[in-house]
Design an enzyme around this catalytic site. Structure first.
Site, PDB file in Angstrom:
ATOM      1  N   LYS A  22       0.831  -1.219   0.000  1.00 57.59           N
ATOM      2  CA  LYS A  22       0.000   0.000   0.000  1.00 57.59           C
ATOM      3  C   LYS A  22       0.858   1.258   0.000  1.00 57.59           C
ATOM      4  O   LYS A  22       0.669   2.157  -0.822  1.00 57.59           O
ATOM      5  CB  LYS A  22      -0.899  -0.001   1.249  1.00 57.59           C
ATOM      6  CG  LYS A  22      -1.601   1.340   1.497  1.00 57.59           C
ATOM      7  CD  LYS A  22      -2.406   1.341   2.782  1.00 57.59           C
ATOM      8  CE  LYS A  22      -1.686   1.751   4.015  1.00 57.59           C
ATOM      9  NZ  LYS A  22      -1.647   3.175   4.348  1.00 57.59           N
ATOM     10  N   ASN A  23       1.789   1.347   0.939  1.00 59.99           N
ATOM     11  CA  ASN A  23       2.497   2.618   1.117  1.00 59.99           C
ATOM     12  C   ASN A  23       3.487   2.916  -0.012  1.00 59.99           C
ATOM     13  O   ASN A  23       3.842   4.068  -0.233  1.00 59.99           O
ATOM     14  CB  ASN A  23       3.171   2.669   2.489  1.00 59.99           C
ATOM     15  CG  ASN A  23       2.132   2.820   3.595  1.00 59.99           C
ATOM     16  OD1 ASN A  23       0.999   3.229   3.336  1.00 59.99           O
ATOM     17  ND2 ASN A  23       2.492   2.474   4.821  1.00 59.99           N
ATOM     18  N   CYS A 117      -5.022   8.168   8.980  1.00 62.26           N
ATOM     19  CA  CYS A 117      -5.362   7.608  10.299  1.00 62.26           C
ATOM     20  C   CYS A 117      -5.071   8.623  11.399  1.00 62.26           C
ATOM     21  O   CYS A 117      -4.065   9.340  11.351  1.00 62.26           O
ATOM     22  CB  CYS A 117      -4.550   6.338  10.563  1.00 62.26           C
ATOM     23  SG  CYS A 117      -5.096   4.937   9.589  1.00 62.26           S
ATOM     24  N   ARG A 122       0.898  14.320  13.487  1.00 64.42           N
ATOM     25  CA  ARG A 122       1.345  14.134  12.103  1.00 64.42           C
ATOM     26  C   ARG A 122       1.618  15.461  11.370  1.00 64.42           C
ATOM     27  O   ARG A 122       1.013  15.751  10.324  1.00 64.42           O
ATOM     28  CB  ARG A 122       0.359  13.262  11.327  1.00 64.42           C
ATOM     29  CG  ARG A 122       0.064  11.960  12.036  1.00 64.42           C
ATOM     30  CD  ARG A 122      -0.729  11.001  11.208  1.00 64.42           C
ATOM     31  NE  ARG A 122       0.076  10.262  10.244  1.00 64.42           N
ATOM     32  CZ  ARG A 122      -0.414   9.356   9.417  1.00 64.42           C
ATOM     33  NH1 ARG A 122      -1.685   9.089   9.400  1.00 64.42           N
ATOM     34  NH2 ARG A 122       0.385   8.725   8.588  1.00 64.42           N
ATOM     35  N   PRO A 123       2.526  16.286  11.906  1.00 62.40           N
ATOM     36  CA  PRO A 123       2.847  17.543  11.221  1.00 62.40           C
ATOM     37  C   PRO A 123       3.546  17.275   9.884  1.00 62.40           C
ATOM     38  O   PRO A 123       4.063  16.176   9.657  1.00 62.40           O
ATOM     39  CB  PRO A 123       3.815  18.236  12.190  1.00 62.40           C
ATOM     40  CG  PRO A 123       4.406  17.140  12.999  1.00 62.40           C
ATOM     41  CD  PRO A 123       3.369  16.044  13.083  1.00 62.40           C
ATOM     42  N   ILE A 124       3.581  18.300   9.026  1.00 60.91           N
ATOM     43  CA  ILE A 124       4.305  18.137   7.747  1.00 60.91           C
ATOM     44  C   ILE A 124       5.419  19.187   7.637  1.00 60.91           C
ATOM     45  O   ILE A 124       5.823  19.573   6.548  1.00 60.91           O
ATOM     46  CB  ILE A 124       3.366  18.177   6.517  1.00 60.91           C
ATOM     47  CG1 ILE A 124       2.546  19.477   6.478  1.00 60.91           C
ATOM     48  CG2 ILE A 124       2.452  16.977   6.468  1.00 60.91           C
ATOM     49  CD1 ILE A 124       1.924  19.741   5.114  1.00 60.91           C
ATOM     50  N   ASP A 125       5.919  19.626   8.802  1.00 60.56           N
ATOM     51  CA  ASP A 125       6.953  20.671   8.791  1.00 60.56           C
ATOM     52  C   ASP A 125       8.211  20.243   8.028  1.00 60.56           C
ATOM     53  O   ASP A 125       8.865  21.073   7.389  1.00 60.56           O
ATOM     54  CB  ASP A 125       7.303  21.081  10.234  1.00 60.56           C
ATOM     55  CG  ASP A 125       7.772  19.901  11.054  1.00 60.56           C
ATOM     56  OD1 ASP A 125       7.016  18.909  11.150  1.00 60.56           O
ATOM     57  OD2 ASP A 125       8.896  19.935  11.585  1.00 60.56           O
ATOM     58  N   GLN A 126       8.550  18.959   8.061  1.00 58.28           N
ATOM     59  CA  GLN A 126       9.766  18.512   7.361  1.00 58.28           C
ATOM     60  C   GLN A 126       9.565  18.481   5.844  1.00 58.28           C
ATOM     61  O   GLN A 126      10.501  18.709   5.081  1.00 58.28           O
ATOM     62  CB  GLN A 126      10.216  17.131   7.859  1.00 58.28           C
ATOM     63  CG  GLN A 126      10.584  17.110   9.345  1.00 58.28           C
ATOM     64  CD  GLN A 126      11.642  18.145   9.693  1.00 58.28           C
ATOM     65  OE1 GLN A 126      12.738  18.152   9.142  1.00 58.28           O
ATOM     66  NE2 GLN A 126      11.311  19.040  10.626  1.00 58.28           N
ATOM     67  N   ASP A 305       3.684   0.162  12.221  1.00 60.36           N
ATOM     68  CA  ASP A 305       2.454  -0.352  11.614  1.00 60.36           C
ATOM     69  C   ASP A 305       2.143  -1.789  12.051  1.00 60.36           C
ATOM     70  O   ASP A 305       1.070  -2.310  11.727  1.00 60.36           O
ATOM     71  CB  ASP A 305       2.550  -0.296  10.074  1.00 60.36           C
ATOM     72  CG  ASP A 305       2.622   1.139   9.568  1.00 60.36           C
ATOM     73  OD1 ASP A 305       2.300   2.065  10.332  1.00 60.36           O
ATOM     74  OD2 ASP A 305       3.012   1.324   8.393  1.00 60.36           O
ATOM     75  N   ARG A 397      -9.235   0.246   3.782  1.00 59.44           N
ATOM     76  CA  ARG A 397      -8.305   1.206   3.186  1.00 59.44           C
ATOM     77  C   ARG A 397      -6.968   0.544   2.847  1.00 59.44           C
ATOM     78  O   ARG A 397      -6.243   1.032   1.967  1.00 59.44           O
ATOM     79  CB  ARG A 397      -8.043   2.370   4.157  1.00 59.44           C
ATOM     80  CG  ARG A 397      -9.209   3.327   4.275  1.00 59.44           C
ATOM     81  CD  ARG A 397      -8.821   4.524   5.096  1.00 59.44           C
ATOM     82  NE  ARG A 397      -7.546   5.032   4.652  1.00 59.44           N
ATOM     83  CZ  ARG A 397      -6.676   5.676   5.428  1.00 59.44           C
ATOM     84  NH1 ARG A 397      -6.966   5.924   6.685  1.00 59.44           N
ATOM     85  NH2 ARG A 397      -5.532   6.096   4.950  1.00 59.44           N
TER      86      ARG A 397
END
Ligand code: EPZ
Length: 423
Positions: A22-23, A117, A122-126, A305, A397
């Site tokens: 999936k990923n 999920c 779950r920040p996206i700063d990077q 996971d 999913r």
């Protein structure tokens, strides 16, 4: 809403074929945008998240067709811009890859904030830091993110945290950045490598994927082609753990055993027998298992996971164990459901202290997220009596044909869409 009704207590036996990862699929599908050409992607899992990505690509203007066997034909030549602020991207986390892929090809992307999920902040700063270093400018308003650039220029980027998403996103944009980009403290997960292999097969120049330093030299153009997604090591690990929980004997086919080493090592430490072959392994129960401690870590550490199904196994293993979740700050929500089944687990911050019980009781539980849902299925397969797992849309999913695969292994499991819960 659909639910799974499971009569537990049967030892699983037989062979299971593992689907595409999936990923990796959810990174390779947006990467097709970069080619602006026709790509044939094979071994895609038939799961909801892949269908959502198909819908995103269609909405952007790509020609897409998908066969039942997991082969997708994607022609992204007709996409004119990457503008999709309509909420579709909220349906999954991996929509953040549109930022890197869209920036690479169109130098301008607008999307709704990615969903996925609920397992922590779950920040996206990077991602932002990396894309800004290449020349991107971000505007975030309400729930919509826009990143644009006049041109992209290679740079050296050190990630403050090891992030799979940020590594792949930066890699995608850097494919078309002038000169050299170096990502330091990069994630080493198999899907980082698979995405790099896909991009390289289409003409990119990416070296070092799978190590913590990735070097990308910008190219002018990518071409289309054919690519097959790697097997899903998280799905495979779920079936391995299900074999242990049900004291079963399974052959897991279509895998890369190396990707499963962290799981194999822990299950062996507990006393499971595991024999590895070229692209398969046998996992079988012979003697009473002993508890182990687990700490989730970036690859090649124990995967976050699989923390949830592993906790189910430890909850049914005599003795004490500790599970530490070091990747996501809120990935223990399902423990309340396990406690309902009779598990003895106390959670404090990121640690779960487990006192193994002999058996879990069948009852009604719910999937609180994707992997938690898989863990509930595994728990119910072991609990004697009839259980119900609700909210299985989370499981759909990411797990292909889960009830059919378990049924073929001797489980009594079926999907019901209404109140009829008879096996
Ligand atoms: C990917 O999520 C996977 N999702 C997750 O799988 C997986 O659990 C995770 O990697 C770790 O292996 C997809 O591939 C779609 P990260 P991602 O960026 O990219 C922090 C599943 O069930 N971080 O590696 O979101 C972050 O909060 C899903 O299949 C920042 O602080 O994970 C976390 O603590 C769930 N800033 C850690 O890094 C950032 O900008 C690792 O996150 C990015 C991440």
């Amino acid at each position: 809403m659909a639910k799974l009704v499971i009569e537990g207590g049967n030892r699983l036996r037989g062979k299971v074929n593992i689907s595409g990862f999936k990923n990796a699929a959810l990174a390779i599908l947006p990467a097709t945008i970069l080619t602006g050409d026709n790509c044939i992607i094979e071994n895609l899992p038939m799961i909801q998240d892949v269908f959502v990505y198909r819908d995103i690509l269609l909405k952007l203007g790509a020609d897409v067709s998908i066969s039942d066997s997991g082969l997708m034909n994607v022609d992204t030549s007709k996409i004119e811009k990457c503008f999709i602020p309509n909420g579709l991207t909220k349906k999954l986390r991996a929509s953040y890859y549109l930022l890197g892929a869209g920036l690479g090809r169109f130098k301008d992307v607008t999307i709704s904030y990615p969903g996925g999920c609920d397992i922590g902040l779950r920040p996206i700063d990077q991602h932002i830091k990396g894309l800004e270093a290449l020349g991107g400018t971000f505007e975030v308003k309400d729930d919509v993110i826009r990143v644009s650039a006049k041109k992209l220029k290679g740079n050296k980027i050190y990630l403050d945290v090891v992030s799979v998403g940020a590594t792949i996103n930066i890699m995608m944009a850097a494919v078309f950045a002038e000169g050299k980009t170096v990502i330091e403290n990069a994630a080493k997960e198999p899907h980082v490598v698979d995405t790099a292999n896909f991009l390289n097969a289409m003409g990119a120049s990416i070296r070092g994927a799978g190590t913590d330093v990735i070097r990308i030299t910008g190219v002018e153009k990518l071409h289309g082609g054919e690519y097959s997604v790697i097997p899903d090591q998280i799905e495979a690990g779920t079936y391995m753990i299900a074999a242990a929980v049900t004291k079963g004997d399974l052959i897991i086919n279509n895998i890369i055993p190396k990707h499963l080493e962290p799981v194999t090592a822990k299950l062996k430490e507990m006393g499971m027998n595991i024999e590895e072959y070229g692209d398969s392994l046998r996992v079988h129960y012979e003697k009473e298992l002993v508890p182990v401690n687990i700490k989730t870590l970036p690859y090649p550490g124990f995967p976050t996971d699989l923390q949830q199904p592993m906790t189910v196994l430890l909850a049914m293993t005599k003795g004490d164990s500790i599970v530490i979740e070091s990747i996501f700050e809120n990935r223990f929500k399902y423990i309340d459901e396990l406690v309902k089944m009779g598990a003895r687990i106390k959670v404090e911050n990121r640690a779960a202290a487990i006192k193994g019980v002999e058996k879990l009781n069948a009852t009604e539980v719910k999937a609180t997220d994707l992997r938690a849902g898989a863990a509930m299925v595994v728990a119910c397969l072991a609990a004697e009596g009839v259980s119900t797992v609700n909210d299985i849309y989370h499981i759909d999913r990411g797990y292909e044909f889960i009830e059919n695969k378990f049924m073929n292994l001797g489980a009594k499991i079926r999907r019901v869409e209404d109140e009829d819960q008879q096996i």
